[in-house]
Each structure stands twice: as C-alpha cells, then as structure tokens.
Motif scaffolding. Structure first.
Motif, PDB file in Angstrom:
ATOM      1  N   ASP A  56       0.828  -1.203   0.000  1.00 16.66           N
ATOM      2  CA  ASP A  56       0.000   0.000   0.000  1.00 16.66           C
ATOM      3  C   ASP A  56       0.865   1.258   0.000  1.00 16.66           C
ATOM      4  N   ILE A  57       1.991   1.195   0.696  1.00 20.30           N
ATOM      5  CA  ILE A  57       2.868   2.370   0.803  1.00 20.30           C
ATOM      6  C   ILE A  57       3.720   2.549  -0.445  1.00 20.30           C
ATOM      7  N   ARG A  58       4.349   1.466  -0.889  1.00 15.23           N
ATOM      8  CA  ARG A  58       5.369   1.573  -1.917  1.00 15.23           C
ATOM      9  C   ARG A  58       4.910   1.038  -3.279  1.00 15.23           C
ATOM     10  N   HIS A  59       3.895   0.177  -3.286  1.00 15.35           N
ATOM     11  CA  HIS A  59       3.494  -0.471  -4.535  1.00 15.35           C
ATOM     12  C   HIS A  59       2.026  -0.179  -4.849  1.00 15.35           C
ATOM     13  N   LEU A  60       1.296  -1.180  -5.313  1.00 13.30           N
ATOM     14  CA  LEU A  60      -0.063  -0.965  -5.814  1.00 13.30           C
ATOM     15  C   LEU A  60      -1.116  -1.673  -4.964  1.00 13.30           C
ATOM     16  N   GLY A  61      -0.963  -1.576  -3.659  1.00 15.87           N
ATOM     17  CA  GLY A  61      -2.005  -2.080  -2.761  1.00 15.87           C
ATOM     18  C   GLY A  61      -2.285  -3.554  -2.937  1.00 15.87           C
ATOM     19  N   GLN A  62      -3.579  -3.889  -2.865  1.00 17.34           N
ATOM     20  CA  GLN A  62      -3.995  -5.296  -2.909  1.00 17.34           C
ATOM     21  C   GLN A  62      -3.628  -6.009  -4.197  1.00 17.34           C
ATOM     22  N   ILE A  63      -3.486  -5.254  -5.295  1.00 18.16           N
ATOM     23  CA  ILE A  63      -3.237  -5.938  -6.563  1.00 18.16           C
ATOM     24  C   ILE A  63      -1.761  -6.226  -6.806  1.00 18.16           C
ATOM     25  N   GLN A  64      -0.867  -5.739  -5.926  1.00 19.35           N
ATOM     26  CA  GLN A  64       0.562  -5.951  -6.159  1.00 19.35           C
ATOM     27  C   GLN A  64       0.918  -7.438  -6.164  1.00 19.35           C
ATOM     28  N   ARG A  65       0.374  -8.192  -5.218  1.00 24.21           N
ATOM     29  CA  ARG A  65       0.710  -9.621  -5.166  1.00 24.21           C
ATOM     30  C   ARG A  65       0.156 -10.359  -6.382  1.00 24.21           C
ATOM     31  N   LEU A  66      -0.939  -9.835  -6.965  1.00 21.03           N
ATOM     32  CA  LEU A  66      -1.491 -10.430  -8.186  1.00 21.03           C
ATOM     33  C   LEU A  66      -0.581 -10.132  -9.374  1.00 21.03           C
ATOM     34  N   ILE A  67      -0.056  -8.913  -9.412  1.00 20.37           N
ATOM     35  CA  ILE A  67       0.875  -8.531 -10.478  1.00 20.37           C
ATOM     36  C   ILE A  67       2.150  -9.356 -10.391  1.00 20.37           C
ATOM     37  N   ASP A  68       2.549  -9.715  -9.163  1.00 17.37           N
ATOM     38  CA  ASP A  68       3.772 -10.482  -8.959  1.00 17.37           C
ATOM     39  C   ASP A  68       3.614 -11.960  -9.309  1.00 17.37           C
ATOM     40  N   ASP A  69       2.375 -12.412  -9.494  1.00 14.76           N
ATOM     41  CA  ASP A  69       2.122 -13.821  -9.820  1.00 14.76           C
ATOM     42  C   ASP A  69       2.204 -14.010 -11.338  1.00 14.76           C
ATOM     43  N   PRO A  70       3.211 -14.712 -11.849  1.00 17.44           N
ATOM     44  CA  PRO A  70       3.391 -14.848 -13.298  1.00 17.44           C
ATOM     45  C   PRO A  70       2.299 -15.648 -13.988  1.00 17.44           C
TER      46      PRO A  70
END
Length: 385
Positions: A56-70
């Motif tokens: 939330d602070i440095r990246h894109l909130g809840q969707i960051q972990r989804l973006i990180d999933d290839p």
C-alpha cells in the motif's frame, strides 16, 4: 481486525526521508510488534499485514501480489465490489477487495502518473501501462456505476517465441516457417482477432524475424511491444491532451511522422479508427509494415478497414478495397478456444478485387484440431517465399 491493524500501522510509521524498501519493512515490523501486544495474531496473519502495508505504501495495494504472480494474465477490479483474475484461461474471483474507493483511486492515480497519463472526472476513461508493459484500462465513477474500474492485461515476463507457440499447438511448424520467411522478405502483414486472442503477443513473435540490419519504428497507444535484438529501433507512443495546453498526439500523427524517419519497417500496435487511412497509405508507397486489428475473421477485416477509413475520409469503396489488396500481403487471424487456448485459425492473402469484392486465397486453415496448409500463394509479388 487485520484491516484496522493495517490502518494503525500506516498511520504510526514515520515515512519522512528517502527510505529504502528494507527500511520501510523494518519500521512496519516494529510497529506490528508494538500493536500486536495483547492481541492474538497468527504468523500467517502478521506476514499478510506487513506485505499489505508495504504494498500500500510503496506499490499498488492489494493488486501488487497479483501482479507479482506470473500465472495471472488478467486482473479485473470492479470498484469495491470484488477482484477477479484470469489464471490458466479461467476467470476466478479472489477473496480480497479494496476497502474504499479512495484507496482504489490512489492506486489508479499512481499507475497513470507513472506513464504520464491523466484520469479525472473530466477525463474518466484512460488507457495506460505498467512499467513491465502490462496494459491498463481505467473507467472512473460516476461513468462506472459501481465505482472505479481497473483492468490490467499482463504479458509474459519473457516474450513468447514461435517455438513456444508450436509446442503449445497454437500454430503448426509449416505455418511458422512460412511466416518467418514472409517477415524476413518484408511482407506487409495484418494480424486480426477478437479481444484477448493474443494479437499483440503474436506481433511480438513475428517481430523476432525482422532482420537486425533494419530500422524499425513502433507506434502504439500504450507501449506494449517487447521487440528484441533490434539495434536500430524507434519507439513512439500517443499522448492525450491535458489542461496544461499540451495537444493530443494521435496514431495518425505518429504514422505521418514515421514516414519521414527513414523506416525500413513500421509496426503499429493496433489500428482502431481513422489511422487506417494512413496505414493503407504507408503500405501502398513501398514501406514494409505490420499491424493488428479487431475482427471476427479474415473476411471481416476488409469491412473493418473500410469502416475505419470512411471515419476519416470519403473514398469509393472500390478504391479502399483496391488499396487493401495492393498494400497487405498476408492476413493472419487468431482466435481463442473454449479451453482458453489461443490459436492461429487462418492465414490468407488478398488476391484481387472481383465484382467489387476482395477475393481471398486461404493458405492455412484450422481444421480438425490443427492448422493445415490448404493452398499456395498466387500473387506474383508474393512468390518469393
């Protein structure tokens, strides 16, 4: 409970100064330990809190972990109602959501700001991209009735090769070799297909066969192409008008400019509107080009191009069809099967205009579960293969 702890951690940590990600994590960990005294928080919950706060602070909130999933190819955020993903060709609703419209808007503004795009109430619809090239579409409320809508279409971290497409049975080896020769010989190729059929990915694959000695110019609404091993490449992207007085730069503007840049090959990410005129002009004056267009079949490409040309210029239909036949050497149509697999369904060449209609010669066609060769090129210009 976790959400309230996350809010408390965010409010209490001091983010003043230029902190690294590791330093932020240390502050988050310290605050979680302080707050969790007297509360029962499992190790799994603690890890989720720290990662959610960091994202939330440095990246894109809840969707960051989804973006990180290839394995996730598409992310769809329906306001605060829920988040859906596409994984291995299937749509799945995940057990997560944005707590408020404000937090979702913050993520949207962060995405658009990074690629110099503006989205607000006066311009509530925008196309953008992530640093890795993923395509982003945003529609803000009140145009979107259930809140800000964010759709992200991701591309593989490593560009897909033709060999990979052959292994996935998306194209036959003989068709792949045919297209390789066509690209190397400077054929003008138009790739068609529906939404999500893999047009941009396939254009990337074809671009692998462009000789390294060529000067290549790419033109896109949002930069998505991942061209490799081309030392003399110029990449251009459109720009929206803004309140600061910057005028809009369109695909048409960029195509016209590219013709003065001594191109060997022009690649237009997608032809959607009036720029079809300029695309036809470029392929009819000796430039090699490749592009994509939305269409349901190879035959439908003709009427789509006609419609787009007529959006910007009054021309006789016979003249448009004549330019299509003279300009484009090959048309490749892609489709998405029910199991989610994307395949090449047809490769054809426009041959001539007969009784006012464009006659197509189908070279490869998807039949009985495979792409089969059904004919030979008949146009003299294209017999170099």
């Amino acid at each position: 409970m976790n959400e309230s702890i996350q809010d408390e951690v965010r409010n209490n940590i001091n983010l003043s100064g230029n902190l690294t990600e590791e330093e932020i994590m240390e502050l988050v960990d310290e605050e979680i330990i302080r707050i969790s005294k007297g509360r029962v928080i499992t190790l799994k919950e603690r890890e989720k809190i720290r990662m959610d706060v960091l994202h939330d602070i440095r990246h894109l909130g809840q969707i960051q972990r989804l973006i990180d999933d290839p394995e996730i190819t598409e992310i769809m955020v329906n306001g605060t109602d829920g988040i859906f993903i596409e994984k291995k060709g299937k749509l799945i609703r995940i057990n997560d959501h944005f707590e408020s419209k404000e937090k979702l808007r913050k993520v949207i503004w962060q995405i658009t700001a990074e690629c110099n795009r503006v989205v607000n109430e006066s311009s509530p619809i925008v196309d953008a991209r992530l640093p890795d090239g993923a395509r982003v579409n945003v529609v803000l409320d009140p145009v979107a009735l259930n809140g800000p809508i964010l759709t992200i279409r991701r591309f593989p971290p490593k560009p897909i090769t033709m060999e990979a497409l052959i292994e996935m049975n998306s194209i036959s080896k003989s068709a792949a070799e045919f297209l390789k020769d066509a690209v190397e010989n400077g054929y003008n190729i138009l790739v068609s297909g529906g939404t999500g059929s893999g047009k941009t990915t396939f254009l990337n694959v074809l671009s692998d066969f462009i000789p390294a000695k060529e000067r290549v110019i790419t033109i896109e609404d949002s930069a998505e192409l991942q061209l490799q091993n081309l030392p003399n490449i110029v990449r251009m992207e459109t720009r929206n008008a803004n309140v600061e007085g910057c005028r809009e730069i369109t695909i048409r503007d960029l195509i016209k400019s590219s013709l003065r840049m001594r191109p060997d090959r022009i690649i237009v990410g997608e032809v959607r509107s009036k720029e079809a005129i300029d695309m036809l002009q470029s392929v009819n004056v000796g430039h090699s080009a490749m592009t994509t267009v939305h269409a349901n079949s190879v035959k439908d490409v003709i009427s789509r191009l006609e419609t787009m040309v007529l959006m910007g210029m009054e021309m006789p239909i016979s003249a448009i069809r004549g330019q299509i036949v003279a300009g484009f050497d090959l048309m490749v149509h892609l489709g998405r099967c029910k199991d989610g697999q994307r395949k090449v369904l047809e490769i054809a060449e426009p041959v001539e205009v007969v009784n006012g209609n464009v006659k197509m010669n189908t070279l490869f066609e998807y039949m009985n579960g495979k792409l089969t060769m059904t004919g030979e090129p008949v146009n003299e210009k294209r017999k170099v293969i």
